[in-house]
Structures are given as structure tokens and as C-alpha cells.
Design a protein around this motif. Sequence first.
Motif, short mmCIF file in Angstrom:
data_model
loop_
_atom_site.label_atom_id
_atom_site.label_comp_id
_atom_site.label_asym_id
_atom_site.label_seq_id
_atom_site.Cartn_x
_atom_site.Cartn_y
_atom_site.Cartn_z
N THR A 1 -7.82 -12.74 -11.27
CA THR A 1 -7.83 -12.59 -9.81
C THR A 1 -6.42 -12.31 -9.30
N VAL A 2 -5.45 -13.06 -9.80
CA VAL A 2 -4.06 -12.89 -9.37
C VAL A 2 -3.57 -11.49 -9.71
N TYR A 3 -3.85 -11.05 -10.94
CA TYR A 3 -3.41 -9.71 -11.33
C TYR A 3 -4.12 -8.64 -10.51
N GLY A 4 -5.39 -8.88 -10.19
CA GLY A 4 -6.12 -7.92 -9.36
C GLY A 4 -5.47 -7.74 -8.00
N TYR A 5 -5.06 -8.85 -7.38
CA TYR A 5 -4.37 -8.76 -6.10
C TYR A 5 -3.02 -8.06 -6.25
N LYS B 1 5.87 -18.11 6.33
CA LYS B 1 5.71 -17.56 7.68
C LYS B 1 6.30 -16.16 7.79
N LEU B 2 7.28 -15.85 6.96
CA LEU B 2 7.91 -14.53 7.00
C LEU B 2 6.99 -13.43 6.45
N VAL B 3 6.16 -13.78 5.48
CA VAL B 3 5.35 -12.76 4.81
C VAL B 3 3.87 -12.83 5.18
N GLU B 4 3.42 -13.94 5.75
CA GLU B 4 2.00 -14.12 6.03
C GLU B 4 1.40 -13.03 6.91
N PRO B 5 2.06 -12.59 8.00
CA PRO B 5 1.43 -11.58 8.87
C PRO B 5 1.05 -10.30 8.14
N VAL B 6 1.90 -9.83 7.23
CA VAL B 6 1.61 -8.59 6.50
C VAL B 6 0.40 -8.77 5.59
N LEU B 7 0.36 -9.89 4.87
CA LEU B 7 -0.75 -10.11 3.94
C LEU B 7 -2.05 -10.38 4.69
N ALA B 8 -1.96 -11.11 5.81
CA ALA B 8 -3.16 -11.37 6.61
C ALA B 8 -3.71 -10.07 7.20
N LYS C 1 -3.67 -4.37 -6.46
CA LYS C 1 -4.09 -3.81 -5.16
C LYS C 1 -2.90 -3.73 -4.20
N TRP C 2 -2.10 -4.79 -4.16
CA TRP C 2 -0.94 -4.78 -3.26
C TRP C 2 0.07 -3.71 -3.67
N GLN C 3 0.19 -3.48 -4.98
CA GLN C 3 1.10 -2.41 -5.45
C GLN C 3 0.57 -1.04 -5.01
N ARG C 4 -0.73 -0.81 -5.23
CA ARG C 4 -1.30 0.49 -4.87
C ARG C 4 -1.26 0.74 -3.36
N ASP C 5 -1.44 -0.31 -2.57
CA ASP C 5 -1.47 -0.16 -1.11
C ASP C 5 -0.09 -0.20 -0.48
N GLY C 6 0.95 -0.35 -1.29
CA GLY C 6 2.30 -0.34 -0.76
C GLY C 6 2.71 -1.60 -0.02
#
Length: 279
Positions: A74-78, A17-24, A81-86
Motif C-alpha cells: 500500500t505504501v509503495y502504491g501511494y 501541517k506544512l504538507v497536509e493540504p497538498v496531500l488532502a 501514484k504521488w510520483q506519477r501525479d507530480g
Amino acid sequence: MTPRKPYPSDLSDARWKLVEPVLAAWRSERRARALDIGRPPEHDLRDILNAILYVDRTGIPWRYLPHEYPPWATVYGYFAKWQRDGVFEQLSGLLRRRVRAADGRATEPTACVIDAQSVKTAPTVPAASQGVDAAKKIVGRKRSIITDTLGLLLAVLVPAASMQYSIAGTQLLNRAAAAHPTISKAWVDGGYRQHLIEHAATLGIDMEIVHRDPTTKGFALLPRRWCVERTFGWLMLHRRLVRDYEALPARSEAMIHLAMIDNMTRRLTNESTPTWRGT
């Protein structure tokens, strides 16, 4: 379908619940820009993040991910992407402010501690991103970090191990001063040179060198500096960080942010951190 048994590194409901809003929000923004918006996402974000945390915690290669998780590519792709997008830096910042507030501190720090750690690299790491730390006799990379007085990460830089402490410290200090203009005090060890102190002064930061008593033998707890040393201890609980395995330094920085995200979510939910020692 029977739910799988969770691994110790998996997020609990409270931590998710702490991290879901950012990823969503990240997924919604990506889908808004996509052409094929009618196609639903194939994988759950929680499963993806659990798989990334599993790699960070256990130190396994991506291809060795258990089959209960989504495919490793797929996991590495995410992760990439999350690293590049900060996304990892964003999560780290949000959680840090919540931890500070829960501890009765102001959300923005007024003091920081700087230190560095040289680590060996894996054979797969490009030689161009490595160097030799002559003092430590280590061929690899150097992790330079700035933390607040609670040991929470403010900024991280992963250059070659040959980079001088003060040069890395200057770059870190510039990042920290830009992101946290409230900082007015900093502590470093004797490895940092006078020109870094002078540079800190131009940023409005009073920097103090914490010297070790030369007459002391063995381990000694140094004032102020112990909190950043403890942070390195927290990072070492994640086997992926015991050695630098990442081809790109930016991915190494992301793994460090992930370790701190893992630490802070457990801290906020009062969950214990299982260690790999003795297992």
C-alpha cells in the motif's frame, strides 16, 4: 488503541501541517473521480508519508517496513501514484518558496548552481538505465541537479552515468528556465563545456564556470559552487540515496525530492535533523 512510539523520521505535528493540504487535495481529487466514493479511505495519509520517509531515511527495502506502518504494498502504491501525479515536485516547490520567504529572499530565484553526482546502482536496477562514468570509474546513474543559492532544489534529472555533464545540464537548464523564468545567472564547474554556456545564453542566462585553482591540494571551498555541494551532503543523510535502488529513474528523482521535503520541513519548523552516523 495505544499510539505507537514515533520513529525519528516521522513527521511532527508542525511538519505535517506544512504538507497536509497538498496531500488532502490530492486525495479529494482522486475520490471525486472514483466510482466507489462511499468507501472511506483505509489508511491515514500521514502514516503513508511517514512510512515513505522511513524508507528514504533508513534505506530499507519496501518489504522490510515495520509492521506499525500500513502494508508495504500500500505504501509503495501511494509512493508510485504521488510520483506519477507530480505530488513530490509540487510539495518541493511550495516548501522551497516558503523557505526562501522565511530567509528574506524573493520566492522565485534569480540565480542557480548546476552540478552532478555519479552513484553506484543496486543489482535490481535494469542495466538499460545504467552507464559508466569513466572519469569517476562508477557504473550506475548520474544525479544532475540545479539548486538556488540557498542550496534548495529547483530541478533534478537522473540519467545513466555515461551521459555527459553538458547534455544533462542542457536538459536541466531547459526545465529550470521554463519553470523559473526569473533566473538570469548560473554557475557550473569545469566539467561543463562551452556549448552549454552558449545554450544558456539563448535562454537569457549568464553562465559562469567556477574553476578550481590547480595549485590547491586537498579540499578547497569553491565560491558559489559550495552550496550545491552542500545539497549533495544533505541528500547523503538519507541512506536510500547512498546508492540508487530504484528500478525507474523517475522514482530516483522522487526520492531526491523526498529528501529535500524532509530537509525543508525541518528547516521551516526549526527541528534538528537526526543523522544515521554513529547509530
